[in-house]
Design a protein around this motif. Sequence first.
Motif, short mmCIF file in Angstrom:
data_model
loop_
_atom_site.label_atom_id
_atom_site.label_comp_id
_atom_site.label_asym_id
_atom_site.label_seq_id
_atom_site.Cartn_x
_atom_site.Cartn_y
_atom_site.Cartn_z
N ALA A 354 43.62 46.10 34.41
CA ALA A 354 44.70 46.22 35.40
C ALA A 354 44.16 46.02 36.82
CB ALA A 354 45.37 47.59 35.27
N GLN A 355 43.00 46.58 37.09
CA GLN A 355 42.39 46.43 38.42
C GLN A 355 42.04 44.96 38.67
OE1 GLN A 355 39.08 49.05 39.10
NE2 GLN A 355 38.58 48.17 41.09
N LEU A 356 41.51 44.30 37.65
CA LEU A 356 41.12 42.90 37.81
C LEU A 356 42.32 42.01 38.10
CD1 LEU A 356 38.48 42.54 34.94
CD2 LEU A 356 38.03 42.69 37.39
N VAL A 357 43.41 42.20 37.38
CA VAL A 357 44.58 41.34 37.59
C VAL A 357 45.27 41.70 38.89
CG1 VAL A 357 46.19 42.77 36.24
CG2 VAL A 357 46.63 40.33 36.52
N THR A 358 45.31 42.97 39.25
CA THR A 358 45.95 43.39 40.50
C THR A 358 45.22 42.83 41.71
OG1 THR A 358 46.73 45.42 39.45
CG2 THR A 358 46.72 45.37 41.84
N GLU A 359 43.88 42.76 41.62
CA GLU A 359 43.09 42.24 42.75
C GLU A 359 42.93 40.72 42.69
OE1 GLU A 359 39.43 44.35 43.21
OE2 GLU A 359 40.39 46.33 43.17
N GLY A 360 43.57 40.10 41.72
CA GLY A 360 43.56 38.64 41.65
C GLY A 360 42.33 38.03 41.02
N GLU A 361 41.49 38.82 40.36
CA GLU A 361 40.29 38.27 39.71
C GLU A 361 40.61 37.63 38.36
OE1 GLU A 361 38.05 38.06 41.62
OE2 GLU A 361 37.97 39.78 42.95
N LEU A 362 41.75 38.00 37.77
CA LEU A 362 42.23 37.38 36.54
C LEU A 362 43.61 36.80 36.80
CD1 LEU A 362 41.38 39.81 33.58
CD2 LEU A 362 40.55 37.47 33.87
N GLU A 363 43.87 35.61 36.28
CA GLU A 363 45.20 35.01 36.41
C GLU A 363 46.22 35.85 35.65
OE1 GLU A 363 46.11 32.43 38.19
OE2 GLU A 363 44.07 32.09 38.94
N ARG A 364 47.41 36.01 36.21
CA ARG A 364 48.45 36.84 35.60
C ARG A 364 48.81 36.36 34.20
NH1 ARG A 364 52.17 39.30 39.46
NH2 ARG A 364 53.92 38.56 38.21
N GLU A 365 48.69 35.06 33.95
CA GLU A 365 49.09 34.51 32.65
C GLU A 365 47.97 34.57 31.61
OE1 GLU A 365 49.27 32.83 35.54
OE2 GLU A 365 51.41 33.14 35.95
N TYR A 366 46.78 35.05 32.02
CA TYR A 366 45.66 35.08 31.07
C TYR A 366 46.04 35.93 29.86
CZ TYR A 366 41.07 35.80 29.05
OH TYR A 366 40.00 35.84 28.17
N LEU A 367 45.85 35.37 28.67
CA LEU A 367 46.24 36.04 27.43
C LEU A 367 45.03 36.69 26.78
CD1 LEU A 367 48.86 36.33 25.67
CD2 LEU A 367 47.93 34.47 24.26
N LEU A 368 45.15 37.99 26.52
CA LEU A 368 44.10 38.70 25.80
C LEU A 368 44.70 39.43 24.61
CD1 LEU A 368 44.59 41.90 26.57
CD2 LEU A 368 43.31 41.32 28.63
N ARG A 369 43.82 39.93 23.77
CA ARG A 369 44.24 40.74 22.63
C ARG A 369 43.67 42.14 22.79
NH1 ARG A 369 43.25 35.87 21.16
NH2 ARG A 369 41.03 36.29 21.11
N ALA A 370 44.52 43.12 22.74
CA ALA A 370 44.05 44.51 22.70
C ALA A 370 43.80 44.85 21.24
CB ALA A 370 45.09 45.44 23.30
N ARG A 371 42.53 45.07 20.89
CA ARG A 371 42.16 45.40 19.51
C ARG A 371 42.10 46.91 19.36
NH1 ARG A 371 38.74 42.14 16.39
NH2 ARG A 371 38.50 43.89 14.95
N LEU A 372 42.70 47.42 18.30
CA LEU A 372 42.69 48.84 17.98
C LEU A 372 41.91 49.02 16.68
CD1 LEU A 372 45.15 48.44 19.93
CD2 LEU A 372 46.23 50.36 18.76
#
Length: 557
Positions: A354-372
């Motif tokens: 969340a910090q990375l995307v809020t500060e613009g270090e990750l593109e908002r559309e970048y797709l990741l998988r949250a693994r549980l």
Amino acid sequence: MPENDVGDGELAFDLTARPWIAVLRRDGRMDELSLGEVFAQAGDVRRLVGDVPTQEFALVRLLLAIAHDALDGPEDTDAWAELWADPACFAPVGDYLEAHRDRFDLLHGQVPFFQTAGLHTAKDEVFSLNRIVADVPNGEPFFSARMPAVERLSFAEAARWVVHAHAYDTSGIKTGVVGDGRAQKGKVYPLGVGWAGCLGGVFVEGATLRETLLLNLVAADPADGGGDVPAWRRAACGPGGAERAPTGVRDLYTWQTRRLRLCFDEAGVYGVVLGYGDPLSPRNRHALEPMSAWRRSTAQEKKLGTVPVYLPREHDPERAAWRGVASLVAGQALPVAGAEPAAYLRPGILEWIAQLVTEGELEREYLLRARLVGSVYGTQQSVIDEIVDDQVAMAVVLLHRQDRRYAEQAVAAVEDADAAVNAVGDLATNLARAVGSDGEGQRATARDLAYGLLEGPYRTWLARLAEADDPYDRRLAWRSDVHGIVGRLGDRLIAEAGDAAWQGRTVAVKKGTEWLNTALARTWFRSALHRSLGGPGTQAADTSVVTAPETSVEAPA
């Protein structure tokens, strides 16, 4: 290449240079790599492949401890962004592994990797490898077809299970080893499962292993300003355990919860000596351990007389990950000073994203998988009953701290699904009551069917949510889809209800009695769908439909 190296008359298996970590390459090929190769080729690797999912989680944490220590960071998001932009960001790891090469020798005579040299019981017993191989608990085949016991392991396999044992070993009474002051009459009584076994494990995956490692490489401050170092930069462990507080993620990712020694010959590993190591309570470790969600425990607060008390939020194997998306994208990562402590804290790893995307270090559309990933223990935590492995694909905009619209609609969409599932559960109950049955079994079956039908569409909808300029428009489309999917399931249940349900019977309701048959059950069902979702293809609920009277049957949440 021979199975083992021989130096100075002693066997050796150098984990920095010998292949032992199974990986899936981007082109679909399976391979086995050394620690050095994993980092050097991380951009060409899709993911690690464990013998069981929990082994993959344990190995990812091992790699992260190495990366954190070799790179000595990252210190902040700016330092992280430099790593993300540099294809050769893991280049320093090679020299780091060379500097600590002796501590990564699985068979070293004095400091074997993640083991205690000379560990033995009073009777010099050697135990079956079943004690560290999690897919053969108690000698019975479980997660794999390994039958019926483990006679031998290659050095590569054994290394993977050693890492897993520290992370997920079961509790229970263990044979005491010489030098462990906790032993009573040759036994050490239960001290809990491995550290990762306490957690509801969460990590994030990118398109490659390189991205996965970087995404999970958090900027974390050591506890109380102390130096955070992994196990191989500490003095070798002796028998028994040490009571101490963890210093940070490098320490936690390599926490030595067990004392063990592999028994081997030139052909491989044939046995193990296993005992308890360093105990660690999971209470209030949320500030240091980022790979788990946390829940507030009022029971522990009353017992200890302190507020707040947080414990890891373990995974429920009966609840698919998409249904718990709120715990991933909503809430907070740490308690807020002066505010009422939150009931739940989301994983620190997601707060980092969340910090990375809020500060613009990750593109908002970048797709990741949250693994549980997690283990479910049974019989006083002495066996592994089940392993949880699930994932949710999402764009990182759902974690944005300032733009909460996408997260709010993602959570609301699950609530839409829950409401529709409740409606079809009520329908199944009413159809059963119309023929004189209590309906609990039919209700549970209908709910399971509904969630199963909604799971795939929701995952697809969530993964594409960031494509919309207005996420609420996508939510409206989702409500229409849910109406159609669950409506068709309801029609099927009605068609299967039979003549007795069509005829119906008198049933008790809170305001008297009602003649309940298929027609009325269908009316109530459609009313519930309209109230929750609106009509099929519409954007607002139809408040003019007939509502169901209150009955004595309460729908579970």
